[in-house]
Design a protein around this motif. Structure first.
Motif, PDB file in Angstrom:
ATOM      1  N   MET A   3     -87.387 -53.908 -78.049  1.00  0.00           N
ATOM      2  CA  MET A   3     -87.927 -53.443 -76.803  1.00  0.00           C
ATOM      3  C   MET A   3     -87.106 -51.827 -76.215  1.00  0.00           C
ATOM      4  O   MET A   3     -87.827 -51.015 -75.636  1.00  0.00           O
ATOM      5  CB  MET A   3     -87.510 -54.188 -75.706  1.00  0.00           C
ATOM      6  CG  MET A   3     -87.915 -53.860 -74.151  1.00  0.00           C
ATOM      7  SD  MET A   3     -89.816 -53.619 -73.957  1.00  0.00           S
ATOM      8  CE  MET A   3     -90.537 -55.269 -74.308  1.00  0.00           C
ATOM      9  N   MET A   4     -85.930 -51.694 -76.879  1.00  0.00           N
ATOM     10  CA  MET A   4     -85.276 -50.400 -76.390  1.00  0.00           C
ATOM     11  C   MET A   4     -86.014 -49.453 -77.107  1.00  0.00           C
ATOM     12  O   MET A   4     -86.238 -48.315 -76.538  1.00  0.00           O
ATOM     13  CB  MET A   4     -83.906 -50.562 -76.762  1.00  0.00           C
ATOM     14  CG  MET A   4     -83.087 -51.508 -75.923  1.00  0.00           C
ATOM     15  SD  MET A   4     -81.211 -51.378 -76.273  1.00  0.00           S
ATOM     16  CE  MET A   4     -80.430 -52.196 -75.050  1.00  0.00           C
ATOM     17  N   MET A   5     -86.158 -49.661 -78.450  1.00  0.00           N
ATOM     18  CA  MET A   5     -86.914 -48.462 -79.116  1.00  0.00           C
ATOM     19  C   MET A   5     -88.319 -48.394 -78.556  1.00  0.00           C
ATOM     20  O   MET A   5     -88.736 -47.211 -78.534  1.00  0.00           O
ATOM     21  CB  MET A   5     -87.088 -49.011 -80.670  1.00  0.00           C
ATOM     22  CG  MET A   5     -85.901 -48.922 -81.378  1.00  0.00           C
ATOM     23  SD  MET A   5     -85.037 -47.425 -81.285  1.00  0.00           S
ATOM     24  CE  MET A   5     -86.136 -46.468 -82.093  1.00  0.00           C
ATOM     25  N   GLN A   6     -89.029 -49.165 -78.137  1.00  0.00           N
ATOM     26  CA  GLN A   6     -90.420 -49.119 -77.707  1.00  0.00           C
ATOM     27  C   GLN A   6     -90.307 -48.131 -76.474  1.00  0.00           C
ATOM     28  O   GLN A   6     -90.898 -47.517 -76.127  1.00  0.00           O
ATOM     29  CB  GLN A   6     -91.110 -50.549 -77.352  1.00  0.00           C
ATOM     30  CG  GLN A   6     -91.498 -51.006 -78.550  1.00  0.00           C
ATOM     31  CD  GLN A   6     -92.003 -52.700 -78.145  1.00  0.00           C
ATOM     32  OE1 GLN A   6     -92.483 -52.865 -77.197  1.00  0.00           O
ATOM     33  NE2 GLN A   6     -91.738 -53.592 -79.108  1.00  0.00           N
ATOM     34  N   ASP A   7     -89.292 -48.527 -75.685  1.00  0.00           N
ATOM     35  CA  ASP A   7     -89.001 -47.585 -74.373  1.00  0.00           C
ATOM     36  C   ASP A   7     -88.592 -46.319 -74.585  1.00  0.00           C
ATOM     37  O   ASP A   7     -89.183 -45.377 -74.046  1.00  0.00           O
ATOM     38  CB  ASP A   7     -88.018 -48.339 -73.740  1.00  0.00           C
ATOM     39  CG  ASP A   7     -88.343 -49.690 -72.830  1.00  0.00           C
ATOM     40  OD1 ASP A   7     -89.664 -50.006 -72.694  1.00  0.00           O
ATOM     41  OD2 ASP A   7     -87.638 -50.523 -72.399  1.00  0.00           O
ATOM     42  N   LEU A   8     -88.075 -46.143 -75.741  1.00  0.00           N
ATOM     43  CA  LEU A   8     -87.369 -44.735 -75.919  1.00  0.00           C
ATOM     44  C   LEU A   8     -88.763 -43.861 -76.506  1.00  0.00           C
ATOM     45  O   LEU A   8     -89.076 -42.781 -76.087  1.00  0.00           O
ATOM     46  CB  LEU A   8     -86.559 -44.821 -77.379  1.00  0.00           C
ATOM     47  CG  LEU A   8     -86.067 -43.305 -77.656  1.00  0.00           C
ATOM     48  CD1 LEU A   8     -85.450 -42.518 -76.750  1.00  0.00           C
ATOM     49  CD2 LEU A   8     -85.047 -43.703 -79.013  1.00  0.00           C
ATOM     50  N   ILE A   9     -89.599 -44.407 -77.233  1.00  0.00           N
ATOM     51  CA  ILE A   9     -90.701 -43.680 -77.690  1.00  0.00           C
ATOM     52  C   ILE A   9     -91.519 -43.534 -76.686  1.00  0.00           C
ATOM     53  O   ILE A   9     -91.963 -42.467 -76.512  1.00  0.00           O
ATOM     54  CB  ILE A   9     -91.482 -44.596 -78.925  1.00  0.00           C
ATOM     55  CG1 ILE A   9     -90.444 -44.614 -80.113  1.00  0.00           C
ATOM     56  CG2 ILE A   9     -92.774 -43.926 -79.219  1.00  0.00           C
ATOM     57  CD1 ILE A   9     -90.980 -45.539 -81.181  1.00  0.00           C
ATOM     58  N   VAL A  10     -92.017 -44.240 -75.763  1.00  0.00           N
ATOM     59  CA  VAL A  10     -92.520 -44.092 -74.416  1.00  0.00           C
ATOM     60  C   VAL A  10     -92.056 -42.975 -73.775  1.00  0.00           C
ATOM     61  O   VAL A  10     -92.867 -42.029 -73.259  1.00  0.00           O
ATOM     62  CB  VAL A  10     -92.928 -45.688 -73.647  1.00  0.00           C
ATOM     63  CG1 VAL A  10     -93.514 -44.955 -72.498  1.00  0.00           C
ATOM     64  CG2 VAL A  10     -93.743 -46.406 -74.484  1.00  0.00           C
ATOM     65  N   TRP A  11     -90.768 -43.203 -73.445  1.00  0.00           N
ATOM     66  CA  TRP A  11     -90.198 -42.061 -72.782  1.00  0.00           C
ATOM     67  C   TRP A  11     -90.252 -40.766 -73.262  1.00  0.00           C
ATOM     68  O   TRP A  11     -90.468 -39.640 -72.712  1.00  0.00           O
ATOM     69  CB  TRP A  11     -88.689 -42.450 -72.638  1.00  0.00           C
ATOM     70  CG  TRP A  11     -87.852 -41.309 -71.952  1.00  0.00           C
ATOM     71  CD1 TRP A  11     -87.734 -41.260 -70.399  1.00  0.00           C
ATOM     72  CD2 TRP A  11     -87.081 -40.347 -72.346  1.00  0.00           C
ATOM     73  NE1 TRP A  11     -87.033 -40.140 -70.076  1.00  0.00           N
ATOM     74  CE2 TRP A  11     -86.461 -39.531 -71.337  1.00  0.00           C
ATOM     75  CE3 TRP A  11     -86.908 -39.582 -73.561  1.00  0.00           C
ATOM     76  CZ2 TRP A  11     -85.922 -38.335 -71.433  1.00  0.00           C
ATOM     77  CZ3 TRP A  11     -86.314 -38.489 -73.766  1.00  0.00           C
ATOM     78  CH2 TRP A  11     -85.769 -37.904 -72.708  1.00  0.00           C
ATOM     79  N   ILE A  12     -90.383 -40.641 -74.736  1.00  0.00           N
ATOM     80  CA  ILE A  12     -90.299 -39.227 -75.513  1.00  0.00           C
ATOM     81  C   ILE A  12     -91.630 -38.646 -75.119  1.00  0.00           C
ATOM     82  O   ILE A  12     -91.896 -37.541 -74.853  1.00  0.00           O
ATOM     83  CB  ILE A  12     -89.978 -39.550 -76.909  1.00  0.00           C
ATOM     84  CG1 ILE A  12     -88.753 -39.856 -77.105  1.00  0.00           C
ATOM     85  CG2 ILE A  12     -90.357 -38.256 -77.685  1.00  0.00           C
ATOM     86  CD1 ILE A  12     -88.139 -40.030 -78.673  1.00  0.00           C
ATOM     87  N   ASN A  13     -92.524 -39.362 -75.364  1.00  0.00           N
ATOM     88  CA  ASN A  13     -93.984 -38.937 -75.193  1.00  0.00           C
ATOM     89  C   ASN A  13     -94.372 -38.786 -73.823  1.00  0.00           C
ATOM     90  O   ASN A  13     -95.005 -37.555 -73.676  1.00  0.00           O
ATOM     91  CB  ASN A  13     -95.019 -40.137 -75.813  1.00  0.00           C
ATOM     92  CG  ASN A  13     -94.957 -40.313 -77.341  1.00  0.00           C
ATOM     93  OD1 ASN A  13     -94.832 -39.316 -78.030  1.00  0.00           O
ATOM     94  ND2 ASN A  13     -95.158 -41.383 -77.652  1.00  0.00           N
ATOM     95  N   ASP A  14     -93.885 -39.458 -72.918  1.00  0.00           N
ATOM     96  CA  ASP A  14     -94.247 -39.340 -71.259  1.00  0.00           C
ATOM     97  C   ASP A  14     -93.456 -37.774 -71.044  1.00  0.00           C
ATOM     98  O   ASP A  14     -94.167 -36.992 -70.527  1.00  0.00           O
ATOM     99  CB  ASP A  14     -93.629 -40.331 -70.437  1.00  0.00           C
ATOM    100  CG  ASP A  14     -94.482 -41.615 -70.497  1.00  0.00           C
ATOM    101  OD1 ASP A  14     -95.586 -41.513 -71.263  1.00  0.00           O
ATOM    102  OD2 ASP A  14     -94.131 -42.441 -70.133  1.00  0.00           O
ATOM    103  N   LYS A  15     -92.416 -37.408 -71.498  1.00  0.00           N
ATOM    104  CA  LYS A  15     -91.485 -36.346 -71.196  1.00  0.00           C
ATOM    105  C   LYS A  15     -91.991 -35.190 -71.626  1.00  0.00           C
ATOM    106  O   LYS A  15     -92.089 -34.011 -70.861  1.00  0.00           O
ATOM    107  CB  LYS A  15     -90.102 -36.440 -71.422  1.00  0.00           C
ATOM    108  CG  LYS A  15     -89.372 -37.559 -70.587  1.00  0.00           C
ATOM    109  CD  LYS A  15     -89.692 -37.559 -69.013  1.00  0.00           C
ATOM    110  CE  LYS A  15     -89.181 -38.734 -68.432  1.00  0.00           C
ATOM    111  NZ  LYS A  15     -89.561 -38.773 -67.105  1.00  0.00           N
ATOM    112  N   LEU A  16     -92.606 -35.185 -73.013  1.00  0.00           N
ATOM    113  CA  LEU A  16     -93.144 -34.201 -73.733  1.00  0.00           C
ATOM    114  C   LEU A  16     -94.512 -33.647 -73.078  1.00  0.00           C
ATOM    115  O   LEU A  16     -95.038 -32.679 -72.803  1.00  0.00           O
ATOM    116  CB  LEU A  16     -93.594 -34.471 -75.136  1.00  0.00           C
ATOM    117  CG  LEU A  16     -92.041 -34.486 -76.213  1.00  0.00           C
ATOM    118  CD1 LEU A  16     -92.521 -34.941 -77.543  1.00  0.00           C
ATOM    119  CD2 LEU A  16     -91.671 -33.119 -76.158  1.00  0.00           C
ATOM    120  N   GLN A  17     -95.432 -35.041 -72.640  1.00  0.00           N
ATOM    121  CA  GLN A  17     -96.527 -34.721 -71.937  1.00  0.00           C
ATOM    122  C   GLN A  17     -96.495 -34.083 -70.449  1.00  0.00           C
ATOM    123  O   GLN A  17     -97.156 -33.027 -69.966  1.00  0.00           O
ATOM    124  CB  GLN A  17     -97.386 -35.969 -71.891  1.00  0.00           C
ATOM    125  CG  GLN A  17     -98.790 -35.690 -71.304  1.00  0.00           C
ATOM    126  CD  GLN A  17     -99.705 -36.806 -71.307  1.00  0.00           C
ATOM    127  OE1 GLN A  17     -99.048 -38.071 -71.537  1.00  0.00           O
ATOM    128  NE2 GLN A  17    -100.987 -36.773 -71.153  1.00  0.00           N
TER     129      GLN A  17
END
Length: 345
Positions: A139-153
């Motif tokens: 779950m932590m890794m999924q959250d991290l990847i979502v966070w990265i993509n959201d912030k880049l966008q």
């Protein structure tokens, strides 16, 4: 922090004409340097010369260094994978594939750890940090990847800061038993390239980490919090962000100076031509430096894409006058670079 210096370096690089031949050479050198220093951080004993022999010339057989040879080959493969895929949105599969290449040299996603791991002091063997429990990792890794993509966008946080925070959080989660440091550094490369800070793949942050290794570990340690659940996720990351951005600023400055020294006179016409090309077209110029005619399979291997994807690119490039047909035979069809672009190589 050194964000202003990073932006200035990025701007200077984008306006500095660089020939395709020099670009290809610099990119290859940067991969070798990154491979050497990133594996050196983890204890790899090969010298820069030996790394070049193992990766570039495929020379191995160093007595007692088989594991070291495997590590550098795998890291180089992972770098090539990042360079070929960074235009894609980051996914769990991509990140797990990077780790699969790092650890096994195979383009196959690896699952996260299923048990507890610890980070120990290399001298005393004492536990210096205990990452989160295995049940929380996915779950932590999924959250991290979502966070990265959201912030880049969103484009509200500077890309170097996103990369630094992602590096820190990946190392904090420590999702694998082995290969976490190398994968964290490759994740950083992926984010920077995707966000427009890749400088066409011709710089290496790994060298800065290795040459300032104590600062690297001290910055990651953040207040010596020994357990994830003791407040590490709320730690003050100022030191790590300053360390990371300083390294980027130094790397960007060095690459500008080196580019100018090795490439003192390049026509403005060539510079303008290069800017007309897409990232994949610029990458393919490196292939034409090696051979005059290419096949669909040659391009697929060079770019790290499927043969079908390469065929689609070739069809598109034929229509845009980037390529022309060399041998028109269906069984042995080849392609040439359009004469308009030959001056770039």
């Amino acid at each position: 922090m050194d964000l202003a210096k990073i932006e200035e370096g990025k701007k200077q690089f984008e306006t500095t004409p660089v020939s395709a031949k020099l670009l290809s050479s610099l990119r290859k050198s940067a991969r070798l340097v990154a491979t050497h220093y990133s594996t050196q951080i983890e204890g790899n004993r090969l010298t820069m010369e030996e790394v070049t022999q193992v990766v570039d010339k495929n020379i191995g057989g160093l007595p007692g260094r088989e594991r070291d040879e495997k590590e550098v080959r795998n890291y180089y493969l992972a770098l090539e994978y990042v360079d070929a895929n960074y235009t894609k949105i980051l996914t769990e599969k991509i990140l797990q594939t990077i780790h699969g290449l790092v650890l096994y040299g195979k383009k196959k996603p690896t699952l996260y750890r299923d048990g507890q791991n610890v980070i120990k002091d290399g001298f005393s063997n004492a536990i210096v940090y205990m990452p989160p429990e295995a049940s929380d990792v996915s779950m932590m890794m999924q959250d991290l990847i979502v966070w990265i993509n959201d912030k880049l966008q969103e484009e509200k946080i500077p890309v170097p800061i996103i990369a630094a925070l992602a590096h820190y959080q990946f190392a904090t989660i420590h999702p694998y038993y082995d290969g976490n440091g190398r994968t964290a550094r490759l994740l950083t490369n992926y984010i920077l390239h995707h966000g427009g800070y890749g400088l066409k793949g011709i710089y290496s942050l790994e060298e800065y980490y290795a040459k300032h290794i104590h600062g690297y570990y001290d910055a990651l340690a953040v207040e010596d919090i020994p357990n994830y659940y003791m407040g590490r996720e709320q730690a003050d990351l100022t030191d790590f962000l300053e360390y990371f951005t300083k390294g980027m600023a130094i790397a960007f400055t060095n690459i500008i100076e080196n580019s100018k020294k090795q490439n003192p006179v390049i026509s403005n016409d060539n510079s303008k031509l290069l800017r007309e090309l897409s990232a994949k077209q610029r990458m393919s110029l490196g292939l034409f430096l090696q051979q005059k005619e290419i096949t669909t399979n040659d391009l697929a291997i060079h770019l790290g894409v499927s043969k079908r994807s390469a065929a689609i690119l070739i069809k598109k490039w034929l229509g845009s006058d980037f390529l022309i047909i060399g041998n028109s035979s269906k069984k042995a069809r080849t392609y040439l670079l359009h004469h308009k672009w030959e001056k770039l190589i």
